[in-house]
Write a protein that holds these residues in place. Structure first.
Motif, mmCIF file in Angstrom:
data_model
loop_
_atom_site.group_PDB
_atom_site.id
_atom_site.type_symbol
_atom_site.label_atom_id
_atom_site.label_comp_id
_atom_site.label_asym_id
_atom_site.label_seq_id
_atom_site.Cartn_x
_atom_site.Cartn_y
_atom_site.Cartn_z
ATOM 1 N N GLU A 179 -9.411 16.750 -3.265
ATOM 2 C CA GLU A 179 -10.131 15.497 -3.525
ATOM 3 C C GLU A 179 -11.628 15.782 -3.483
ATOM 4 O O GLU A 179 -12.126 16.394 -2.539
ATOM 5 C CB GLU A 179 -9.739 14.464 -2.454
ATOM 6 C CG GLU A 179 -10.630 13.245 -2.339
ATOM 7 C CD GLU A 179 -10.759 12.434 -3.634
ATOM 8 O OE1 GLU A 179 -9.725 12.094 -4.230
ATOM 9 O OE2 GLU A 179 -11.916 12.155 -4.040
ATOM 10 N N SER A 223 -6.561 11.984 -11.136
ATOM 11 C CA SER A 223 -7.988 11.931 -10.821
ATOM 12 C C SER A 223 -8.638 10.590 -11.157
ATOM 13 O O SER A 223 -9.848 10.460 -11.059
ATOM 14 C CB SER A 223 -8.706 13.031 -11.608
ATOM 15 O OG SER A 223 -8.480 12.808 -12.977
ATOM 16 N N MET A 232 -15.551 -11.218 -7.080
ATOM 17 C CA MET A 232 -14.421 -11.060 -6.159
ATOM 18 C C MET A 232 -14.916 -10.944 -4.733
ATOM 19 O O MET A 232 -15.966 -10.352 -4.472
ATOM 20 C CB MET A 232 -13.698 -9.782 -6.568
ATOM 21 C CG MET A 232 -12.721 -9.240 -5.590
ATOM 22 S SD MET A 232 -11.984 -7.729 -6.276
ATOM 23 C CE MET A 232 -12.680 -6.525 -5.162
ATOM 24 N N ARG A 251 -7.855 -12.695 -0.921
ATOM 25 C CA ARG A 251 -8.676 -12.150 -2.015
ATOM 26 C C ARG A 251 -8.925 -13.274 -3.009
ATOM 27 O O ARG A 251 -7.977 -13.887 -3.499
ATOM 28 C CB ARG A 251 -7.900 -10.999 -2.674
ATOM 29 C CG ARG A 251 -8.217 -10.662 -4.115
ATOM 30 C CD ARG A 251 -9.380 -9.738 -4.316
ATOM 31 N NE ARG A 251 -9.421 -8.605 -3.427
ATOM 32 C CZ ARG A 251 -9.096 -7.354 -3.767
ATOM 33 N NH1 ARG A 251 -8.663 -7.093 -4.967
ATOM 34 N NH2 ARG A 251 -9.215 -6.372 -2.899
ATOM 35 N N GLY A 284 -2.724 -7.300 -11.963
ATOM 36 C CA GLY A 284 -2.408 -6.502 -10.779
ATOM 37 C C GLY A 284 -1.319 -5.456 -10.945
ATOM 38 O O GLY A 284 -0.405 -5.367 -10.140
ATOM 39 N N GLY A 333 -2.148 -1.976 -12.288
ATOM 40 C CA GLY A 333 -2.663 -0.627 -12.535
ATOM 41 C C GLY A 333 -2.155 0.406 -11.540
ATOM 42 O O GLY A 333 -1.632 1.453 -11.925
ATOM 43 N N MET A 334 -2.296 0.116 -10.279
ATOM 44 C CA MET A 334 -1.856 1.081 -9.271
ATOM 45 C C MET A 334 -0.328 1.221 -9.288
ATOM 46 O O MET A 334 0.212 2.318 -9.138
ATOM 47 C CB MET A 334 -2.317 0.637 -7.879
ATOM 48 C CG MET A 334 -1.880 1.581 -6.783
ATOM 49 S SD MET A 334 -2.448 1.066 -5.164
ATOM 50 C CE MET A 334 -1.355 -0.297 -4.809
HETATM 51 C C1 LIG Z 1 -11.047 -4.992 -8.659
HETATM 52 C C2 LIG Z 1 -9.763 -4.264 -8.875
HETATM 53 C C3 LIG Z 1 -8.580 -4.810 -8.421
HETATM 54 C C4 LIG Z 1 -7.368 -4.163 -8.637
HETATM 55 N N1 LIG Z 1 -6.216 -4.733 -8.186
HETATM 56 C C5 LIG Z 1 -5.029 -4.146 -8.446
HETATM 57 C C6 LIG Z 1 -3.795 -4.726 -7.952
HETATM 58 O O1 LIG Z 1 -3.769 -5.762 -7.298
HETATM 59 N N2 LIG Z 1 -2.642 -4.061 -8.223
HETATM 60 C C7 LIG Z 1 -2.624 -2.880 -8.906
HETATM 61 O O2 LIG Z 1 -1.525 -2.337 -9.118
HETATM 62 N N3 LIG Z 1 -3.767 -2.285 -9.338
HETATM 63 C C8 LIG Z 1 -4.955 -2.898 -9.134
HETATM 64 N N4 LIG Z 1 -6.126 -2.283 -9.531
HETATM 65 C C9 LIG Z 1 -6.078 -0.949 -10.175
HETATM 66 C C10 LIG Z 1 -6.007 0.165 -9.117
HETATM 67 O O3 LIG Z 1 -7.085 0.072 -8.215
HETATM 68 C C11 LIG Z 1 -6.018 1.532 -9.803
HETATM 69 O O4 LIG Z 1 -5.029 1.503 -10.821
HETATM 70 C C12 LIG Z 1 -5.713 2.673 -8.812
HETATM 71 O O5 LIG Z 1 -6.770 2.884 -7.910
HETATM 72 C C13 LIG Z 1 -5.475 3.981 -9.576
HETATM 73 O O6 LIG Z 1 -5.127 4.972 -8.644
HETATM 74 P P1 LIG Z 1 -5.300 6.520 -9.009
HETATM 75 O O7 LIG Z 1 -4.852 7.249 -7.790
HETATM 76 O O8 LIG Z 1 -4.672 6.792 -10.322
HETATM 77 O O9 LIG Z 1 -6.870 6.715 -9.254
HETATM 78 P P2 LIG Z 1 -8.095 6.538 -8.244
HETATM 79 O O10 LIG Z 1 -7.813 5.460 -7.260
HETATM 80 O O11 LIG Z 1 -9.301 6.404 -9.113
HETATM 81 O O12 LIG Z 1 -8.144 7.913 -7.455
HETATM 82 C C14 LIG Z 1 -8.501 9.111 -8.117
HETATM 83 C C15 LIG Z 1 -9.080 10.085 -7.107
HETATM 84 O O13 LIG Z 1 -9.327 11.325 -7.757
HETATM 85 C C16 LIG Z 1 -10.574 11.848 -7.297
HETATM 86 N N5 LIG Z 1 -11.111 12.762 -8.335
HETATM 87 C C17 LIG Z 1 -11.613 12.419 -9.550
HETATM 88 N N6 LIG Z 1 -12.001 13.518 -10.228
HETATM 89 C C18 LIG Z 1 -11.736 14.589 -9.413
HETATM 90 C C19 LIG Z 1 -11.934 15.990 -9.554
HETATM 91 N N7 LIG Z 1 -12.464 16.525 -10.665
HETATM 92 N N8 LIG Z 1 -11.564 16.803 -8.525
HETATM 93 C C20 LIG Z 1 -11.008 16.275 -7.381
HETATM 94 N N9 LIG Z 1 -10.820 14.937 -7.196
HETATM 95 C C21 LIG Z 1 -11.176 14.110 -8.206
HETATM 96 C C22 LIG Z 1 -11.437 10.593 -7.118
HETATM 97 O O14 LIG Z 1 -12.515 10.837 -6.231
HETATM 98 C C23 LIG Z 1 -10.423 9.606 -6.549
HETATM 99 O O15 LIG Z 1 -10.370 9.626 -5.136
HETATM 100 C C24 LIG Z 1 -7.354 -2.928 -9.325
HETATM 101 C C25 LIG Z 1 -8.558 -2.347 -9.771
HETATM 102 C C26 LIG Z 1 -9.753 -3.007 -9.559
HETATM 103 C C27 LIG Z 1 -11.033 -2.388 -10.078
#
Ligand SMILES: Cc1cc2nc3c(=O)[nH]c(=O)nc-3n(C[C@H](O)[C@H](O)[C@H](O)COP(=O)(O)OP(=O)(O)OC[C@H]3O[C@@H](n4cnc5c(N)ncnc54)[C@H](O)[C@@H]3O)c2cc1C
Length: 382
Positions: free
Chosen positions: A31, A153, A178, A210, A277, A279-280
């Protein structure tokens, strides 16, 4: 050479690492951030993801921290348009588990192998039966070799795998304000489809909620002031909105999720509007349906099932993006006439069988993973 290297310790990378670890795979996770991201984004985990998270032991822990949302209501002008009954879905977890993303990350971090923090992946190179991963970290530049690399990432690390412009991204003009506030009350999710724009109010643990409001399409100079007024005028709620933030929304779905021994999951592969809601949850389903296939690949030598997995995940991402687009449209401000027509149409659709379909879609019941392993309650073992 290690079996699997995961790039990114967001919820998706952590969930995958914890699951692979539980299945006995040697996995390393790196990370770039030196400390965990305390910001809160996702708050809702749906039944299919909860079912698949059971394999690593995460579900029980998450549910200990979460508030369970069993029902919701769509409202307009102080009247209920429709009830949304998660408790009537025939699924393993008939509720949405609501907790701040930082808490989800916390739980998953404890179950994953230790995260190598402050280590940024700078290049990923296919090399026959291995992948070479170049990193830059506190001890300088390094190169690791893994049999398979999973890129989780987020959007920020997309250029590790895709050419610039390969993932077409649509930027919506909409802005939202928000805030998470202390607001004791029922654990009911409320979506107010008001003439001036949507207000969402979702329960959080510890008597908090929220609150999100559509803020038009122009830059907001004072998010807290705007949100305070919007909540009072649209739904008659008076709360301290100090600390309110704004966000904008994007839509992107990658053309492919796999190239040889490199696989992309989560926001790195797709982004959908948070209004809805999902994306995650999409990312968690990518990761947790991939894990058993990776185990078989590591043990048996053949990457079986990956093409079908990729097709299924891309279809789910496109479906979620369409749903999020619909939610975004419905949440915009409207003229008096358009608002009246919208409310009448929604009441008609949601009070009939459409209500059940909407609830199922919202709870990700149409995701292929939800119809298979995710909702069987028997996550596939590696
Ligand atoms: C306001 C808001 C509300 C949301 N509410 C919801 C919800 O209620 N329900 C839902 O399902 N989704 C929701 N989402 C979407 C959700 O937050 C994202 O889909 C989720 O965080 C994606 O997870 P991820 O692990 O794919 O990516 P991320 O959370 O972006 O994590 C990626 C990680 O990779 C690391 N990284 C990046 N590049 C590199 C690199 N080159 N080398 C090493 N590490 C790296 C970053 O630092 C980061 O820690 C919401 C989003 C927002 C903005």
């Amino acid at each position: 050479m290690i079996d699997a290297l995961v790039v990114g310790a967001g919820p998706v990378g952590l969930a995958l690492s914890a699951d692979l670890r539980a299945r006995g795979v040697e996995v390393e996770i790196v990370e770039k951030r030196p400390t965990a991201d305390g910001g809160t984004r996702a708050i809702g985990i749906h039944s299919p993801a909860l079912a698949l998270l059971e394999n690593s032991g995460a579900t029980e822990e998450l549910l200990r921290h979460a508030v369970r949302i069993r029902r919701g209501e769509a409202r307009a002008d102080g009247r209920t348009l429709a009830a949304i009954r998660f408790d009537r879905l025939r699924v393993r977890h008939p509720y949405v588990a609501a907790l701040p993303q930082a808490d989800t990350v916390d739980v998953l971090t404890r179950l994953a192998p230790p995260v190598r923090r402050g280590v940024r992946v700078t290049a990923i190179l296919q090399d026959g039966a291995a992948v070479r991963v170049r990193t830059a970290g506190p001890d300088g530049d390094d190169e690791r070799r893994a049999r398979v690399v999973i890129v989780a990432s987020g959007w920020a690390g997309r250029d590790l795998v895709f050419r610039p412009g390969a993932v077409r991204t649509h930027h919506y003009p909409d802005r939202y304000a928000m805030v998470d506030v202390a607001a004791p009350g029922e654990a009911t999710a409320l979506v107010h489809l008001e003439r001036a724009g949507v207000v969402e109010s979702f329960p959080l643990p510890g008597g908090r909620r929220r609150l999100v409001a559509w803020a038009g399409t122009s830059e907001l100079a004072d998010a807290a002031g705007f949100l305070h007024t919007a909540l009072r005028e649209r739904v008659g709620v008076e709360v301290d909105t100090t600390g309110a933030t704004t966000f904008r929304v994007r839509r992107a779905v990658a053309p492919a999720l796999r190239r040889g021994r490199v696989i992309v999951v989560g926001d790195a592969a797709h982004e959908v509007s948070p209004i809805g809601g999902q994306g995650m949850n999409l990312g968690l389903l990518d990761a947790l349906t991939l894990a058993p296939l990776l185990v078989r690949w590591m043990r048996g030598g053949e990457p079986e099932g990956l093409a079908a997995w990729e097709r299924g995940r891309l279809a789910s991402a496109r479906h979620a993006a369409r749903l999020a687009f619909l939610n975004t449209m419905l949440g915009r401000g409207a003229s008096v006439a358009a608002h009246a027509a919208r409310s009448t149409a929604l009441r008609a659709v949601l009070s009939g069988p459409g209500g059940g379909v909407f609830t199922r879609a919202y709870a990700m019941g149409f995701d292929a993973a939800a119809r298979r392993g995710g909702e069987s309650g028997r996550p596939g073992q590696g």
